[in-house]
Scaffold this active site. Sequence first.
Site, PDB file in Angstrom:
ATOM      1  N   THR A 380       0.823  -1.212   0.000  1.00  0.00           N
ATOM      2  CA  THR A 380       0.000   0.000   0.000  1.00  0.00           C
ATOM      3  C   THR A 380       0.852   1.256   0.000  1.00  0.00           C
ATOM      4  O   THR A 380       0.438   2.289  -0.542  1.00  0.00           O
ATOM      5  CB  THR A 380      -0.936   0.014   1.213  1.00  0.00           C
ATOM      6  OG1 THR A 380      -0.161  -0.027   2.410  1.00  0.00           O
ATOM      7  CG2 THR A 380      -1.877  -1.186   1.190  1.00  0.00           C
ATOM      8  N   ASP A 381       2.044   1.190   0.598  1.00  0.00           N
ATOM      9  CA  ASP A 381       2.906   2.367   0.706  1.00  0.00           C
ATOM     10  C   ASP A 381       3.394   2.797  -0.673  1.00  0.00           C
ATOM     11  O   ASP A 381       3.277   3.969  -1.063  1.00  0.00           O
ATOM     12  CB  ASP A 381       4.084   2.038   1.620  1.00  0.00           C
ATOM     13  CG  ASP A 381       4.565   3.245   2.427  1.00  0.00           C
ATOM     14  OD1 ASP A 381       3.872   4.269   2.449  1.00  0.00           O
ATOM     15  OD2 ASP A 381       5.638   3.141   3.038  1.00  0.00           O
ATOM     16  N   ASP A 382       3.979   1.871  -1.425  1.00  0.00           N
ATOM     17  CA  ASP A 382       4.403   2.187  -2.789  1.00  0.00           C
ATOM     18  C   ASP A 382       3.226   2.588  -3.653  1.00  0.00           C
ATOM     19  O   ASP A 382       3.315   3.520  -4.460  1.00  0.00           O
ATOM     20  CB  ASP A 382       5.110   0.980  -3.415  1.00  0.00           C
ATOM     21  CG  ASP A 382       6.548   0.877  -2.969  1.00  0.00           C
ATOM     22  OD1 ASP A 382       7.410   1.492  -3.612  1.00  0.00           O
ATOM     23  OD2 ASP A 382       6.818   0.193  -1.970  1.00  0.00           O
TER      24      ASP A 382
END
Length: 633
Positions: A380-382
Amino acid sequence: MTPDMITGPAAREAPGGTLPEAAERALRAACDHLVGLRDPGGWWKGELETNVTMDAEDLLLREFLGVRSEQDTAEAARWIRSRQRADGTWANFHGGPGDLSTTIEAYTALRLAGDHPGEAHMRAAAAFARRGGGIEAARVFTRIWLAMFGQWRWDDLPALPAELILLPPWCPLNVYDWACWARQTIVPLTVVASHRPVRALPFDLAELRTGRPSRRGRPGGTLGALDRLLRRYERRPLPGLRRAALRRAVEWIVVRQEADGSWGGIQPPWVYSLIALHLSGYAVDHPVMRRGLRGLDRFTVRDERGRRMEACQSPVWDTALAVTALLDAGLPAGHPAVAEGAAWLLGEEVRGPGDWAVRRPGLRPGGWAFEFDNDGYPDTDDTAEVVLALRRVPLPGARPAVDRAVRWMAGMACRDGGFAAFDADNTRELIRKLPFCDFGAVIDPPTADVTAHVVEALAAEPPADPAVLRRAVAWLLRAQEPDGSWFGRWGANHVYGTGAALPALAAAGVPAGDPAVRRAVAWLERHQNDDGGWGEDMRSYRDPAWIGRGHSTASQTAWALIALLAAGERSTAVEAGVRWLVRAQRPDGTWDEPYHTGTGFPGDFYINYHLYRLVFPITALGRYLRPPGDGAG
């Protein structure tokens, strides 16, 4: 530092003109440098520097498989020696204290390279190891490596039965209770532990032992009783069950090999998977093994200092941050560096399923991973950072990809409203208490920095269900520390967490006057260094006295500035931070940053992202000079 420490004309002026003029020159030089680092394929990738355990374990892997060459050994040893500190130890991060397990592994690698234990640098390392408790006090993973070479007894390691792979996902201690990076490590380790291999070294490590019994990895209570029971089972496993477990584990490993030969694009599961497959009958010339060994070359950095291994690579992350930075600096979306970088990102979209689907079986794929070839593990971060970059660049096909990513990202919300990196609801605390879990994070709960990045992306590209964003904002506000900061899971530490949270809250419409925002601003201002920059030492993960304290760095100063600017601040603290960036910039446009500011495992494993020192200052200077509404977002 208090807001009134820099006032008057000195706060607005810099050598050669006003501060904005100096910042503009610094920004242009930094952008030129960043554009010059771009690969012809359109992407960016800075070196990901960690510590010498990567290099020591690479040599041990090659020794175990019988493929270690004299050249590789000599070059790696040169690098390992160059990282040894004056007191004979090796640390886990720049400026940090000597680490027992890292020192033991580095020492062992140098013994492989032919360094004699009587040499001064080896005597100093061995003396430190003995003072720290010797091999007996080393972490479990270090002692597993030593057991493979006859330097530790397998019977004296925590039980790690291969039958774990047979537990269904609803059962406690099943492999999907582990974080993705941990499960990819534990599954091959269960195979290794079942075989209990011993490959003799041409030397003994008696000088690293104290003779005292080891207590590390020996729990009490119910888990201690379970460990003792499993140890007895390991001596006489049920043959049919053990064969079935090993067969399932090997199949699980093989099917998860990435296109580049890695497992998850990270070092620990990669080396243990190669060893596990080798013990299961895969010769080094088997296609799976050949791919794995060849892929390691891509993670190898060679220069005049020697040969070193990257624990991971970050091209998607780096490229998304670079595209955003250049846009924040005022480059048009049609600039070749921006457009080609965005096009490359678009081509890296993950369209297939992965382990995340175990907890979210009905969710359609989408999003992005961290590495070149990590299609099984988008995060989810990328995904949030790529969405924020792509939405600002008009590209054919970008809109459907962004929509798929937003749908997938929103579907990965945890039950409490927050977001973790790789899995949803990976929060079973029992895993942390197992005796072989004495190093590194082993679960993937929601964190403030990841949740903040997702909030910022979903505020820009609203999900179909608005409640997802509302719940995430509420989670983020609840996660604020009593002192006004936010904890940083993937970056050091409260400066990183706060640097992510304030832009997210601003994007979600939380007003600058909100008490949570004002507390965070006050925390940043209190922790500004006297030189105008910000820094936070990695020791803050274990010692609260270090929270918000450390040498000023370009990346951490930029995170603080990005946060303050998002909160609407145009204060003397902001001007002092900008001045620090201008003053610290190198003639070639980038910044020196020897300090580790990225986090792999809080308290245990740290990263120096070589591109952080450039992309984040560009974003900070760009947003200082071109506030939102002038084309920056």
